[in-house]
Design a protein around this motif. Structure first.
Motif, PDB file in Angstrom:
ATOM      1  N   PHE A  54       0.902  -1.193   0.058  1.00 52.08           N
ATOM      2  CA  PHE A  54       0.024   0.346  -0.291  1.00 52.08           C
ATOM      3  C   PHE A  54       1.122   0.931   0.071  1.00 52.08           C
ATOM      4  O   PHE A  54       0.830   2.104  -0.980  1.00 52.08           O
ATOM      5  N   SER A  55       2.198   1.332   0.964  1.00 54.96           N
ATOM      6  CA  SER A  55       2.719   2.450   0.819  1.00 54.96           C
ATOM      7  C   SER A  55       3.564   3.030  -0.151  1.00 54.96           C
ATOM      8  O   SER A  55       3.626   3.362  -0.693  1.00 54.96           O
ATOM      9  N   GLN A  56       3.605   2.424  -1.030  1.00 52.04           N
ATOM     10  CA  GLN A  56       4.711   1.659  -2.477  1.00 52.04           C
ATOM     11  C   GLN A  56       4.026   2.552  -3.435  1.00 52.04           C
ATOM     12  O   GLN A  56       3.940   2.517  -4.405  1.00 52.04           O
ATOM     13  N   ARG A  57       2.386   2.209  -3.478  1.00 53.48           N
ATOM     14  CA  ARG A  57       1.375   2.721  -4.065  1.00 53.48           C
ATOM     15  C   ARG A  57       0.745   3.462  -4.141  1.00 53.48           C
ATOM     16  O   ARG A  57       0.178   4.743  -4.725  1.00 53.48           O
ATOM     17  N   VAL A  58       1.257   4.768  -2.542  1.00 54.13           N
ATOM     18  CA  VAL A  58       0.940   5.717  -2.669  1.00 54.13           C
ATOM     19  C   VAL A  58       1.656   7.515  -2.190  1.00 54.13           C
ATOM     20  O   VAL A  58       1.733   7.993  -2.562  1.00 54.13           O
ATOM     21  N   LEU A  59       3.206   6.161  -1.995  1.00 51.50           N
ATOM     22  CA  LEU A  59       4.601   7.352  -1.664  1.00 51.50           C
ATOM     23  C   LEU A  59       5.605   7.626  -2.844  1.00 51.50           C
ATOM     24  O   LEU A  59       5.244   6.294  -3.750  1.00 51.50           O
ATOM     25  N   ASN A  60       5.964   8.843  -2.799  1.00 44.30           N
ATOM     26  CA  ASN A  60       7.402   8.645  -3.997  1.00 44.30           C
ATOM     27  C   ASN A  60       8.430   7.773  -4.205  1.00 44.30           C
ATOM     28  O   ASN A  60       8.389   7.353  -2.307  1.00 44.30           O
ATOM     29  N   LYS A  61       9.083   7.776  -3.912  1.00 48.13           N
ATOM     30  CA  LYS A  61      10.368   6.803  -4.317  1.00 48.13           C
ATOM     31  C   LYS A  61      11.349   6.729  -3.036  1.00 48.13           C
ATOM     32  O   LYS A  61      11.220   6.252  -2.175  1.00 48.13           O
ATOM     33  N   ASP A  62      11.377   8.387  -3.239  1.00 49.00           N
ATOM     34  CA  ASP A  62      12.412   8.594  -1.306  1.00 49.00           C
ATOM     35  C   ASP A  62      11.480   8.361   0.219  1.00 49.00           C
ATOM     36  O   ASP A  62      11.845   7.711   0.692  1.00 49.00           O
ATOM     37  N   GLU A  63       9.939   8.655  -0.346  1.00 48.61           N
ATOM     38  CA  GLU A  63       9.223   8.028   0.482  1.00 48.61           C
ATOM     39  C   GLU A  63       8.832   6.314   1.042  1.00 48.61           C
ATOM     40  O   GLU A  63       9.206   6.244   2.016  1.00 48.61           O
ATOM     41  N   TYR A  64       8.592   5.818   0.419  1.00 49.80           N
ATOM     42  CA  TYR A  64       8.881   4.648   0.160  1.00 49.80           C
ATOM     43  C   TYR A  64      10.005   4.044   0.084  1.00 49.80           C
ATOM     44  O   TYR A  64       9.822   3.137   1.367  1.00 49.80           O
ATOM     45  N   GLU A  65      11.465   4.655   0.318  1.00 52.90           N
ATOM     46  CA  GLU A  65      12.260   3.577   0.865  1.00 52.90           C
ATOM     47  C   GLU A  65      12.797   4.369   2.354  1.00 52.90           C
ATOM     48  O   GLU A  65      12.836   3.362   3.184  1.00 52.90           O
ATOM     49  N   ARG A  66      12.177   5.543   2.764  1.00 52.90           N
ATOM     50  CA  ARG A  66      12.122   5.612   4.400  1.00 52.90           C
ATOM     51  C   ARG A  66      11.074   4.737   4.991  1.00 52.90           C
ATOM     52  O   ARG A  66      11.572   4.657   6.000  1.00 52.90           O
ATOM     53  N   PHE A  67      10.150   4.369   4.189  1.00 46.59           N
ATOM     54  CA  PHE A  67       8.560   3.624   4.972  1.00 46.59           C
ATOM     55  C   PHE A  67       9.277   2.146   4.718  1.00 46.59           C
ATOM     56  O   PHE A  67       9.079   1.860   6.196  1.00 46.59           O
ATOM     57  N   LEU A  68      10.299   1.860   4.225  1.00 45.97           N
ATOM     58  CA  LEU A  68      10.753   0.047   4.445  1.00 45.97           C
ATOM     59  C   LEU A  68      11.579   0.188   5.808  1.00 45.97           C
ATOM     60  O   LEU A  68      12.420  -0.014   6.501  1.00 45.97           O
ATOM     61  N   LEU A  69      12.705   1.546   5.010  1.00 49.15           N
ATOM     62  CA  LEU A  69      13.844   1.549   6.396  1.00 49.15           C
ATOM     63  C   LEU A  69      12.932   1.863   8.260  1.00 49.15           C
ATOM     64  O   LEU A  69      13.823   0.579   9.133  1.00 49.15           O
ATOM     65  N   PHE A  70      12.394   2.416   7.899  1.00 43.59           N
ATOM     66  CA  PHE A  70      11.693   1.881   9.471  1.00 43.59           C
ATOM     67  C   PHE A  70      10.563   0.979  10.241  1.00 43.59           C
ATOM     68  O   PHE A  70      10.713   1.336  11.152  1.00 43.59           O
ATOM     69  N   ASN A  71       9.548   0.906   8.937  1.00 47.37           N
ATOM     70  CA  ASN A  71       9.469  -0.433   9.152  1.00 47.37           C
ATOM     71  C   ASN A  71       9.986  -1.856   9.484  1.00 47.37           C
ATOM     72  O   ASN A  71      10.107  -2.011  10.230  1.00 47.37           O
ATOM     73  N   ASP A  72      11.334  -1.998   8.849  1.00 51.03           N
ATOM     74  CA  ASP A  72      12.402  -2.908   8.437  1.00 51.03           C
ATOM     75  C   ASP A  72      12.585  -2.478  10.515  1.00 51.03           C
ATOM     76  O   ASP A  72      13.073  -3.885  11.007  1.00 51.03           O
ATOM     77  N   ARG A  73      13.222  -1.531  10.438  1.00 52.76           N
ATOM     78  CA  ARG A  73      13.959  -1.350  11.995  1.00 52.76           C
ATOM     79  C   ARG A  73      12.644  -2.276  12.737  1.00 52.76           C
ATOM     80  O   ARG A  73      13.001  -2.491  14.328  1.00 52.76           O
ATOM     81  N   ALA A  74      11.539  -1.451  13.019  1.00 52.34           N
ATOM     82  CA  ALA A  74      10.276  -1.755  14.399  1.00 52.34           C
ATOM     83  C   ALA A  74      10.160  -2.914  14.308  1.00 52.34           C
ATOM     84  O   ALA A  74       9.804  -4.386  15.230  1.00 52.34           O
ATOM     85  N   VAL A  75      10.375  -3.961  12.891  1.00 54.10           N
ATOM     86  CA  VAL A  75       9.832  -5.416  12.674  1.00 54.10           C
ATOM     87  C   VAL A  75      11.032  -6.301  13.153  1.00 54.10           C
ATOM     88  O   VAL A  75      10.706  -6.907  13.946  1.00 54.10           O
ATOM     89  N   TYR A  76      12.346  -5.984  12.603  1.00 50.37           N
ATOM     90  CA  TYR A  76      13.086  -6.944  12.391  1.00 50.37           C
ATOM     91  C   TYR A  76      14.329  -5.907  13.663  1.00 50.37           C
ATOM     92  O   TYR A  76      15.154  -6.720  14.017  1.00 50.37           O
ATOM     93  N   GLY A  77      14.149  -4.642  14.176  1.00 50.82           N
ATOM     94  CA  GLY A  77      15.651  -4.334  15.390  1.00 50.82           C
ATOM     95  C   GLY A  77      16.345  -3.254  14.137  1.00 50.82           C
ATOM     96  O   GLY A  77      16.458  -3.516  12.714  1.00 50.82           O
ATOM     97  N   ASP A  78      16.993  -2.720  14.592  1.00 41.84           N
ATOM     98  CA  ASP A  78      17.663  -1.636  14.737  1.00 41.84           C
ATOM     99  C   ASP A  78      18.910  -2.710  13.919  1.00 41.84           C
ATOM    100  O   ASP A  78      19.713  -2.085  12.794  1.00 41.84           O
ATOM    101  N   GLY A  79      19.762  -3.832  14.034  1.00 44.94           N
ATOM    102  CA  GLY A  79      20.854  -4.117  13.724  1.00 44.94           C
ATOM    103  C   GLY A  79      20.492  -4.767  12.502  1.00 44.94           C
ATOM    104  O   GLY A  79      21.646  -5.637  12.428  1.00 44.94           O
ATOM    105  N   MET A  80      19.126  -4.899  11.770  1.00 49.98           N
ATOM    106  CA  MET A  80      18.968  -5.470  10.801  1.00 49.98           C
ATOM    107  C   MET A  80      19.674  -5.389   9.212  1.00 49.98           C
ATOM    108  O   MET A  80      19.972  -6.117   7.947  1.00 49.98           O
ATOM    109  N   ALA A  81      20.303  -4.446   9.839  1.00 46.81           N
ATOM    110  CA  ALA A  81      20.718  -3.882   8.459  1.00 46.81           C
ATOM    111  C   ALA A  81      23.005  -3.885   8.067  1.00 46.81           C
ATOM    112  O   ALA A  81      23.031  -3.653   7.359  1.00 46.81           O
ATOM    113  N   CYS A  82      23.046  -4.421   9.244  1.00 50.67           N
ATOM    114  CA  CYS A  82      24.243  -4.999   9.559  1.00 50.67           C
ATOM    115  C   CYS A  82      24.636  -5.725   9.302  1.00 50.67           C
ATOM    116  O   CYS A  82      24.535  -7.162   8.785  1.00 50.67           O
TER     117      CYS A  82
END
Length: 108
Positions: A80-108
């Motif tokens: 849903f977010s992909q369908r209503v946000l621009n690319k930069d917003e969508y990437e920020r959404f993914l970052l925030f969502n992944d941190r919330a779901v998987y924790g801060d260390g998920m990008a290590c």
């Protein structure tokens, strides 16, 4: 792995949405997104505004259904977010969502 940002495909999908009643603005003439798990519906403008507001506060992730105050436990799907946000917003959404779901260390 997240789906790629595809603005043309997303526009086509948005045109195929069915008309329903938005749980935020109560407009019943708009095409809506139906949240899986609960069935609540949100129009494109309200969904964009709702998600954009959450992008200003990472603690709102994962983003809950707008009817969470009534006890609804559903969360928005990434598609849903992909369908209503621009690319930069969508990437920020993914970052925030992944941190919330998987924790801060998920990008290590």
């Amino acid at each position: 792995p997240h789906s790629s940002y595809t603005p043309i495909y997303n526009t086509i999908l948005n045109r195929m949405n069915k008309i329903g009643t938005c749980t935020i603005c109560f407009d019943d003439e708009e095409k809506t997104f139906k949240i899986s798990g609960c069935g609540h519906e949100v129009c494109k403008d309200c969904l964009r505004s709702y998600i954009s507001t959450a992008l200003g506060d990472a603690s709102m992730f994962p983003i809950k259904c707008p009817m969470h105050h009534t006890g609804c436990l559903s969360v928005f799907e990434e598609k849903f977010s992909q369908r209503v946000l621009n690319k930069d917003e969508y990437e920020r959404f993914l970052l925030f969502n992944d941190r919330a779901v998987y924790g801060d260390g998920m990008a290590c």
